[in-house]
Design a protein around this motif. Structure first.
Motif, PDB file in Angstrom:
ATOM      1  N   TYR A   1      15.385  -4.881  31.608  1.00  0.00           N
ATOM      2  CA  TYR A   1      14.282  -5.371  32.424  1.00  0.00           C
ATOM      3  C   TYR A   1      14.277  -4.719  33.804  1.00  0.00           C
ATOM      4  CZ  TYR A   1      12.217  -9.082  29.597  1.00  0.00           C
ATOM      5  OH  TYR A   1      11.524  -9.773  28.627  1.00  0.00           O
ATOM      6  N   VAL A   2      15.439  -4.275  34.268  1.00  0.00           N
ATOM      7  CA  VAL A   2      15.510  -3.622  35.576  1.00  0.00           C
ATOM      8  C   VAL A   2      14.718  -2.317  35.575  1.00  0.00           C
ATOM      9  CG1 VAL A   2      17.019  -2.615  37.312  1.00  0.00           C
ATOM     10  CG2 VAL A   2      17.715  -4.711  36.127  1.00  0.00           C
ATOM     11  N   PRO A   3      15.025  -1.357  34.653  1.00  0.00           N
ATOM     12  CA  PRO A   3      14.204  -0.143  34.625  1.00  0.00           C
ATOM     13  C   PRO A   3      12.756  -0.406  34.227  1.00  0.00           C
ATOM     14  CG  PRO A   3      15.735  -0.177  32.767  1.00  0.00           C
ATOM     15  CD  PRO A   3      16.156  -1.269  33.699  1.00  0.00           C
ATOM     16  N   LEU A   4      12.543  -1.435  33.386  1.00  0.00           N
ATOM     17  CA  LEU A   4      11.166  -1.770  33.013  1.00  0.00           C
ATOM     18  C   LEU A   4      10.367  -2.216  34.225  1.00  0.00           C
ATOM     19  CD1 LEU A   4      11.496  -3.711  29.623  1.00  0.00           C
ATOM     20  CD2 LEU A   4      10.419  -1.500  30.001  1.00  0.00           C
ATOM     21  N   PHE A   5      10.994  -3.057  35.049  1.00  0.00           N
ATOM     22  CA  PHE A   5      10.312  -3.538  36.248  1.00  0.00           C
ATOM     23  C   PHE A   5      10.035  -2.378  37.201  1.00  0.00           C
ATOM     24  CE2 PHE A   5      10.593  -5.107  40.650  1.00  0.00           C
ATOM     25  CZ  PHE A   5       9.507  -5.974  40.657  1.00  0.00           C
ATOM     26  N   LEU A   6      11.036  -1.515  37.373  1.00  0.00           N
ATOM     27  CA  LEU A   6      10.856  -0.366  38.255  1.00  0.00           C
ATOM     28  C   LEU A   6       9.759   0.558  37.738  1.00  0.00           C
ATOM     29  CD1 LEU A   6      11.746   1.218  40.719  1.00  0.00           C
ATOM     30  CD2 LEU A   6      13.569   2.254  39.340  1.00  0.00           C
ATOM     31  N   ALA A   7       9.759   0.787  36.422  1.00  0.00           N
ATOM     32  CA  ALA A   7       8.739   1.649  35.827  1.00  0.00           C
ATOM     33  C   ALA A   7       7.350   1.034  35.998  1.00  0.00           C
ATOM     34  CB  ALA A   7       9.038   1.863  34.339  1.00  0.00           C
ATOM     35  N   PHE A   8       7.260  -0.287  35.854  1.00  0.00           N
ATOM     36  CA  PHE A   8       5.979  -0.983  36.012  1.00  0.00           C
ATOM     37  C   PHE A   8       5.457  -0.838  37.437  1.00  0.00           C
ATOM     38  CE2 PHE A   8       3.678  -4.869  37.215  1.00  0.00           C
ATOM     39  CZ  PHE A   8       2.637  -4.830  36.285  1.00  0.00           C
ATOM     40  N   VAL A   9       6.350  -1.017  38.416  1.00  0.00           N
ATOM     41  CA  VAL A   9       5.960  -0.908  39.821  1.00  0.00           C
ATOM     42  C   VAL A   9       5.490   0.515  40.146  1.00  0.00           C
ATOM     43  CG1 VAL A   9       6.798  -0.983  42.200  1.00  0.00           C
ATOM     44  CG2 VAL A   9       7.460  -2.779  40.585  1.00  0.00           C
ATOM     45  N   LEU A  10       6.239   1.498  39.671  1.00  0.00           N
ATOM     46  CA  LEU A  10       5.872   2.894  39.927  1.00  0.00           C
ATOM     47  C   LEU A  10       4.531   3.244  39.297  1.00  0.00           C
ATOM     48  CD1 LEU A  10       9.337   4.634  39.402  1.00  0.00           C
ATOM     49  CD2 LEU A  10       8.081   4.438  41.559  1.00  0.00           C
ATOM     50  N   LYS A  11       4.292   2.693  38.101  1.00  0.00           N
ATOM     51  CA  LYS A  11       3.022   2.955  37.427  1.00  0.00           C
ATOM     52  C   LYS A  11       1.866   2.360  38.220  1.00  0.00           C
ATOM     53  CE  LYS A  11       0.819   2.607  32.876  1.00  0.00           C
ATOM     54  NZ  LYS A  11       0.984   2.135  31.465  1.00  0.00           N
ATOM     55  N   LYS A  12       2.063   1.148  38.741  1.00  0.00           N
ATOM     56  CA  LYS A  12       1.025   0.492  39.544  1.00  0.00           C
ATOM     57  C   LYS A  12       0.776   1.241  40.852  1.00  0.00           C
ATOM     58  CE  LYS A  12      -0.181  -2.992  36.979  1.00  0.00           C
ATOM     59  NZ  LYS A  12      -1.588  -3.102  36.476  1.00  0.00           N
ATOM     60  N   CYS A  13       1.820   1.927  41.333  1.00  0.00           N
ATOM     61  CA  CYS A  13       1.699   2.694  42.575  1.00  0.00           C
ATOM     62  C   CYS A  13       1.131   4.091  42.344  1.00  0.00           C
ATOM     63  CB  CYS A  13       3.058   2.805  43.266  1.00  0.00           C
ATOM     64  SG  CYS A  13       3.697   1.239  43.890  1.00  0.00           S
ATOM     65  N   GLY A  14       0.803   4.382  41.107  1.00  0.00           N
ATOM     66  CA  GLY A  14       0.208   5.678  40.793  1.00  0.00           C
ATOM     67  C   GLY A  14       1.206   6.781  40.492  1.00  0.00           C
ATOM     68  N   LYS A  15       2.487   6.451  40.450  1.00  0.00           N
ATOM     69  CA  LYS A  15       3.515   7.460  40.178  1.00  0.00           C
ATOM     70  C   LYS A  15       3.876   7.400  38.690  1.00  0.00           C
ATOM     71  CE  LYS A  15       5.334   7.274  44.880  1.00  0.00           C
ATOM     72  NZ  LYS A  15       6.525   7.105  45.740  1.00  0.00           N
ATOM     73  N   LYS A  16       2.938   7.858  37.867  1.00  0.00           N
ATOM     74  CA  LYS A  16       3.093   7.742  36.416  1.00  0.00           C
ATOM     75  C   LYS A  16       4.219   8.620  35.878  1.00  0.00           C
ATOM     76  CE  LYS A  16      -1.719   6.441  35.577  1.00  0.00           C
ATOM     77  NZ  LYS A  16      -2.960   6.760  34.847  1.00  0.00           N
ATOM     78  N   ASN A  17       4.391   9.801  36.440  1.00  0.00           N
ATOM     79  CA  ASN A  17       5.449  10.690  35.944  1.00  0.00           C
ATOM     80  C   ASN A  17       6.831  10.095  36.167  1.00  0.00           C
ATOM     81  OD1 ASN A  17       3.592  12.600  35.101  1.00  0.00           O
ATOM     82  ND2 ASN A  17       3.714  13.797  36.985  1.00  0.00           N
ATOM     83  N   ALA A  18       7.040   9.517  37.347  1.00  0.00           N
ATOM     84  CA  ALA A  18       8.326   8.886  37.651  1.00  0.00           C
ATOM     85  C   ALA A  18       8.546   7.668  36.763  1.00  0.00           C
ATOM     86  CB  ALA A  18       8.377   8.483  39.122  1.00  0.00           C
ATOM     87  N   SER A  19       7.478   6.918  36.531  1.00  0.00           N
ATOM     88  CA  SER A  19       7.559   5.734  35.680  1.00  0.00           C
ATOM     89  C   SER A  19       7.962   6.122  34.261  1.00  0.00           C
ATOM     90  CB  SER A  19       6.208   5.013  35.658  1.00  0.00           C
ATOM     91  OG  SER A  19       6.215   3.946  34.737  1.00  0.00           O
ATOM     92  N   GLU A  20       7.327   7.161  33.716  1.00  0.00           N
ATOM     93  CA  GLU A  20       7.612   7.587  32.355  1.00  0.00           C
ATOM     94  C   GLU A  20       9.009   8.190  32.242  1.00  0.00           C
ATOM     95  OE1 GLU A  20       4.541  10.075  30.855  1.00  0.00           O
ATOM     96  OE2 GLU A  20       3.088   8.436  30.714  1.00  0.00           O
ATOM     97  N   ALA A  21       9.475   8.842  33.304  1.00  0.00           N
ATOM     98  CA  ALA A  21      10.822   9.419  33.282  1.00  0.00           C
ATOM     99  C   ALA A  21      11.878   8.319  33.153  1.00  0.00           C
ATOM    100  CB  ALA A  21      11.059  10.237  34.550  1.00  0.00           C
ATOM    101  N   ILE A  22      11.686   7.231  33.882  1.00  0.00           N
ATOM    102  CA  ILE A  22      12.619   6.093  33.805  1.00  0.00           C
ATOM    103  C   ILE A  22      12.579   5.465  32.417  1.00  0.00           C
ATOM    104  CG2 ILE A  22      13.044   3.748  34.640  1.00  0.00           C
ATOM    105  CD1 ILE A  22      12.135   4.718  37.399  1.00  0.00           C
ATOM    106  N   LEU A  23      11.373   5.279  31.881  1.00  0.00           N
ATOM    107  CA  LEU A  23      11.231   4.710  30.547  1.00  0.00           C
ATOM    108  C   LEU A  23      11.875   5.602  29.489  1.00  0.00           C
ATOM    109  CD1 LEU A  23       7.535   3.438  30.593  1.00  0.00           C
ATOM    110  CD2 LEU A  23       9.597   2.038  30.551  1.00  0.00           C
ATOM    111  N   ASN A  24      11.682   6.900  29.645  1.00  0.00           N
ATOM    112  CA  ASN A  24      12.217   7.860  28.679  1.00  0.00           C
ATOM    113  C   ASN A  24      13.736   7.768  28.592  1.00  0.00           C
ATOM    114  OD1 ASN A  24      12.672  10.075  27.022  1.00  0.00           O
ATOM    115  ND2 ASN A  24      11.072  11.296  27.977  1.00  0.00           N
ATOM    116  N   VAL A  25      14.396   7.836  29.735  1.00  0.00           N
ATOM    117  CA  VAL A  25      15.856   7.798  29.770  1.00  0.00           C
ATOM    118  C   VAL A  25      16.370   6.459  29.232  1.00  0.00           C
ATOM    119  CG1 VAL A  25      17.878   7.792  31.272  1.00  0.00           C
ATOM    120  CG2 VAL A  25      16.056   9.444  31.654  1.00  0.00           C
TER     121      VAL A  25
END
Length: 249
Positions: free
Chosen positions: A22-46
């Motif tokens: 849930y920690v990386p999920l939450f971070l990925a969700f926040v980054l996605k909402k902030c428009g940083k989709k590449n960073a969000s997907e990188a966290i999800l991928n790993v």
């Protein structure tokens, strides 16, 4: 008793990691909402690939991947595979090169955490009892592919309960053909022996074979109508050619 012990060990080890995810999920969700989709997907991928490998390890799977060179890494991509286990979704994503969303049954919405991962991977829910909803899901999947998000679908429509490959439904391929996506066929063998069949303490082989991609761009309408038979034949041949699984080592 063996089934219970193996499942208990898997739950004790895997569940805490799922909760921590849930920690990386939450971070990925926040980054996605902030428009940083590449960073969000990188966290999800790993995070996703770490969890997938852990799950297979804890369930006793000895995973063997073939055809890594056949996996497309850019453009419009649609993975299509046979379906014998609930583990097939994560099997497709076992290689680090694969990051994909899925067409999955609507019941997944009721599974905590899994539904969160499902949504963040740009997956699409489908109610197979509703023809209208099925069409809507295929169209949404096509749009995801058009926007550069790889998608995966299992065209048998449901899991094979006997371990054999059933007929591929032509309608499932419209998700790929309507946007001229590259289809990457995947033959998966052995996953059902980790989860759906009686458990044992013996490790079991799982084979994930990525076949040469099929380029749909430039195909005639007649060729697109028959593509389901072509892909089914290639996956069926590879599935049968893979070593026998499910036996004690």
């Amino acid at each position: 008793m063996i089934k219970f012990l193996k499942l208990l060990i898997a739950v004790i080890i895997v569940v805490p990691f799922f909760i921590l995810s849930y920690v990386p999920l939450f971070l990925a969700f926040v980054l996605k909402k902030c428009g940083k989709k590449n960073a969000s997907e990188a966290i999800l991928n790993v995070s996703a690939h770490f969890l997938i490998k852990l799950i297979f390890l804890m369930l006793g799977g000895r995973v063997k991947v073939k055809g890594l060179e056949n996996i497309p890494t850019e453009g419009r991509i649609c993975f299509i595979g046979n379906h014998t286990s609930l583990l097939d979704c994560i099997a497709v994503m076992y290689p680090r090169k694969v990051f994909t969303g899925f067409i999955g049954k609507v019941e997944i919405k009721k599974i905590p955490l899994v539904n969160t991962w499902f949504s963040l991977l740009n997956s699409v829910y489908i109610d197979r009892k509703s023809p209208r909803d099925s069409i809507k899901a295929i169209l949404q999947g096509s749009e995801n592919i058009r926007n550069g998000k790889a998608m995966t679908i299992f065209p048998e429509g449901t899991r094979s309960k006997d371990g054999t490959i059933h007929e591929f439904k032509a309608g499932s391929f419209k998700m790929a053909t309507r946007v001229d996506a590259v289809i990457c066929p995947v033959a998966i063998k052995g996953t059902r022996y980790l989860f759906e069949t009686p458990y044992s303490l013996f490790r079991k082989d799982v084979y994930i074979s990525f076949l040469p991609p099929v380029v749909t761009e430039g195909m005639s309408e007649d060729e697109k109508k028959d593509i389901h038979a072509l892909v089914e034949e290639s996956i069926r041949a590879e599935y049968e050619a893979l070593p026998a699984v499910g036996k004690k080592k």
